[in-house]
Design an enzyme around this catalytic site. Structure first.
Site, PDB file in Angstrom:
ATOM      1  N   LYS A 141       0.798  -1.235   0.000  1.00 37.86           N
ATOM      2  CA  LYS A 141       0.000   0.000   0.000  1.00 37.86           C
ATOM      3  C   LYS A 141       0.829   1.283   0.000  1.00 37.86           C
ATOM      4  CE  LYS A 141      -4.410  -1.343   2.072  1.00 37.86           C
ATOM      5  NZ  LYS A 141      -5.261  -1.111   3.255  1.00 37.86           N
ATOM      6  N   GLY A 142       2.076   1.232   0.446  1.00 35.90           N
ATOM      7  CA  GLY A 142       2.882   2.460   0.490  1.00 35.90           C
ATOM      8  C   GLY A 142       2.711   3.199   1.795  1.00 35.90           C
ATOM      9  N   GLU A 144       3.526   8.740   3.452  1.00 36.83           N
ATOM     10  CA  GLU A 144       2.745   9.884   3.927  1.00 36.83           C
ATOM     11  C   GLU A 144       1.878   9.625   5.152  1.00 36.83           C
ATOM     12  OE1 GLU A 144       1.905  10.428  -0.283  1.00 36.83           O
ATOM     13  OE2 GLU A 144       2.111  12.569   0.043  1.00 36.83           O
TER      14      GLU A 144
END
Ligand code: MOS
Length: 739
Positions: free
Chosen positions: A699-700, A703
């Protein structure tokens, strides 16, 4: 086989970075290198009437002074100036294009000299006559002139009516000031002139191919005549998504002089680039006495420039987190005489979720319900904007594990009820949410007969650890030791990749590498089968894996041939494959919402007499799908938390609205957290298998780490003191201001 994926692998580029071997944009050189220095406008709006460059030109060593009057030819159509991530609406800024001044700090002349010191000194001798115009830099004063931008957040029900009828209501306005990225590395470009008119541009950027296309379009060059390289980036956080003005000026200089030029911005000049827009956020929440939400209204007013409409999604996050039959979202922009605002780590969410999660805390106080309990009562298993389920959402587990680790159960509900000696103690919590995006990326693998593989892709590693995770993925999918893998990134001539941002590169590039490795496996199998008496003679592609340096049968590990053996046997020097991940932008199908989540718990200790706030503990529990590298992932989230501390307590770009100028354009007066401000940060990754989001379940997480942190700290400050500060940063003067 996963030997490396999911482990705490140290950065493969770590040694290069700490030894100085890793070169950054401003460190590349050439024998004919000239240096640039910029003269900026001291005016916020108007016209340049006259620029007197005579004194500057007379300084020995000065080669040229460029202004809008004598600069090289550049494209005139707006379209030519739109980079891949430029706002749809508006007309991008063009450095040295004409006599218009649109913001204070705008470059209006470029001095070129044999030495940087000479250029800088000569720049101080340039005299400018302006024609002044009325300007505006104060968001609060322009809020009534703001206009609504279209946003995808869909309203449902009638939030106004439901709010009026609610048993318990909370309504308030929150404020986030303008913030600047302040990466350690200064923005810089070195343009190498090859003599024949071809240019190699070393640039600090998050996307070499974006800069390459942009420069070719602005300077009307053939694609083959300009190459952009950015092997390392010393932080960017969104500031390097769009091509920045120094790269245009450096190319102008090289074209004008017909020699190589280096241009490095000063720290002060970097405050003339993009920034997180100051934003006014209004929340109105209505609930039943049992904590069931019935009405959510979230309105935001954010800053943009006079010439472009930059906006990100501040509102609408509530619909991802909390059930409510009625919801309304409005995003407005106010135009100011400043540069265009830009993406900055978790754009929209860092600000919007700060306001939402502060408001939820205030609602919990009004309801007399524990703030964590309120989140659980309102928990939504669907994205209510689109009315779709999630690919996965382990946020409940984040709340649970975060609360356990933090010790939330021991919290006393009453503000000012917890103390440690002379200090007030406050415990606050908040939720974080971000998107799990993925984008089209291609990669190339070159496997050579010595068992070494080079993986390449145009993507930039902006410090997040892309080199390392791609080496891990390649090592595992090719079945080779990680030391046999080298990764090449950040060169516009490599296989295509968009800008690295939005937390989308890990999922996108990892998948591209895995797809490419699959092609290598096909070719290795074909070669292995061709060996006389091959143990894999009957094997199909599905039957074999690459592992431990071998191509090996899944069913019977004794049926194996070494990769180098196969290549030697077939007299194959190299296997070269290039594949794209097949993803579409931004995220493919819309049957599921794709998000990462977090639960943030913060402890503050406050010396009330002097108002000093210390964030003594933060626990951040994150659900972000499959974690490729627990070490670099931990660093990403920890960095996000540190930034959240800055957002809550320190960061603010301060304007003198009489002049439309920034007063603290330096990192002495623009405060960011230093080591003394950062205490215990505990990062937890919650297990989140996800077979829908993408085949590797990634998903990353570049941030998600910042989202919710400022709210958790602000809520902790309220819990400690009983004072609710709704305008960031929470500084000691605000804390001591009478209520
Ligand atoms: Mo990030 S703000 O997309 O670099």
């Amino acid at each position: 086989m996963t030997v490396y994926i999911g482990t705490a692998t140290s950065r493969v580029d770590g040694r290069a970075k700490v030894t100085g071997e890793a070169k950054y944009a401003g460190e590349f050189s050439a024998s004919d290198l000239a240096y640039g220095s910029i003269v900026e406008s001291i005016l916020a709006k108007g016209r340049v009437v006259r620029i007197d460059t005579s004194a500057a030109s007379q300084v020995e060593g000065v080669l040229d002074v460029l202004t809008h009057g004598n600069r090289p030819q550049m494209a005139s159509a707006d379209k030519a100036w739109k980079d891949d991530v430029a706002p749809e609406d508006g007309s991008p800024f063009r450095p040295l294009y004409d006599d218009k001044v649109m913001f204070s700090g705008q470059p209006i002349a470029l001095v070129l000299a044999e030495e940087w010191e000479i250029a800088r000194y000569a720049a101080s001798l340039v005299r400018v006559e302006y024609e002044k115009q009325e300007f505006a830099t104060n968001l609060q004063k322009q809020r009534d002139q703001s206009f609504v931008v279209k946003k995808p957040d869909k309203p449902h029900g009638d939030a106004g009516k439901a709010f009026a009828a609610a048993e318990v209501r909370h309504e308030a306005e929150y404020f986030i000031p303008t913030e600047h990225h302040n990466p350690m590395e200064l923005f810089a470009s070195t343009v190498i002139w090859d003599g024949g008119g071809k240019l190699t541009v070393y640039d600090k950027t998050q996307g070499v191919q974006n800069v390459q296309r942009y420069l070719c379009s602005v300077f009307e060059k053939e694609s083959g005549d300009l190459r952009v390289i950015s092997p390392f980036v010393g932080g960017a956080f969104g500031a390097g998504l769009r091509p920045q003005y120094q790269v245009v000026l450096a190319v102008q200089g090289a074209l004008a002089l017909k020699r190589s030029v280096r241009l490095v911005l000063t720290r002060q000049q970097m405050y003339g680039l993009g920034y997180r827009p100051a934003t006014i956020e209004r929340l109105a929440l209505g609930a039943k006495a049992d904590g069931t939400l019935d009405a959510i209204t979230h309105e935001a007013i954010a800053v943009t420039s006079q010439f472009e409409e930059f906006s990100r999604n501040d509102t609408g996050w509530a619909a991802l987190l909390y059930k409510s039959a009625n919801a309304k979202y409005v995003h407005r922009l106010a135009r100011l005489d400043v540069p265009t605002s830009s993406d900055m780590r978790a754009p929209g969410a860092a600000t919007g979720v700060y306001a939402l999660e502060s408001a939820m805390d205030e609602l919990a106080v009004a309801l007399k319900i524990d703030p964590l309990e309120l989140r659980l009562r309102c928990y939504s298993d669907r994205d209510q904007n689109e009315d779709i389920p999630y690919t996965s959402k382990q946020l409940r587990e984040c709340y649970h594990q975060g609360a356990e680790t933090f010790g939330w159960k021991k919290r006393k509900a009453e503000p000012r009820s917890m103390r440690d000696g002379s200090e007030l103690v406050g415990w606050g919590m908040a939720t974080g949410v971000w998107e799990a995006l993925q984008v089209p990326v291609a990669s190339r693998i070159v496997l050579t007969a010595n068992g070494h593989a080079e993986v390449s892709c145009a993507a930039s590693d902006i410090g997040t650890g892309t080199y390392t995770i791609l080496a891990q993925v390649a090592a595992d999918t090719l079945g080779l030791p990680i030391d046999n893998i080298s990764v090449k990134l950040g060169d516009s001539t490599l296989p295509q990749a968009p800008v690295e941002g939005g937390s989308w590169m890990a999922a996108s590039a990892a998948h591209a590498v895995a797809m490419t490795a699959e092609e290598v496996r096909k070719e290795l199998l074909a070669a292995a089968k061709a060996i006389k008496g091959s143990p894999l003679a009957d094997a199909t592609l599905e039957d074999v894996v690459l592992a431990g340096g071998n191509i090996v049968s899944r069913q019977d590990a004794s049926r194996a041939v070494s990769i180098t053996g196969v290549m030697r046997h077939g007299a194959i020097d190299r296997i070269e494959k290039e594949e794209a991940n097949g993803f579409s932008f931004p995220s493919g199908d819309s049957s599921h919402a794709r998000n990462t989540h977090s639960a943030v718990f913060a402890e503050v200790k406050i010396d009330e007499q002097i108002g000093i706030i210390r964030v003594t503990r933060v626990v951040c529990a994150v659900a972000a799908g499959r974690i490729l590298n627990t070490k670099t992932a931990h660093s990403q989230v920890m960095g996000g938390v540190v930034w959240g501390i800055g957002m809550a307590l320190h960061e603010e770009t301060v304007y003198d609205h009489r002049f439309g100028r920034i007063m603290n354009a330096n990192i002495a007066e623009y405060h960011v957290p230093v080591n003394a401000d950062v205490h215990d940060i505990d990062v937890i990754f919650v297990d989140e298998p996800d077979e829908i989001v993408n085949p590797m379940g990634i998903k990353g997480l570049g941030e998600i780490g910042i989202v919710g942190v400022a709210a958790a700290i602000a809520n902790a400050v309220y819990h400690a003191t009983g004072k609710r500060i709704r305008d960031l940063p929470i500084t000691l003067d605000k804390l001591q201001r009478p209520a």
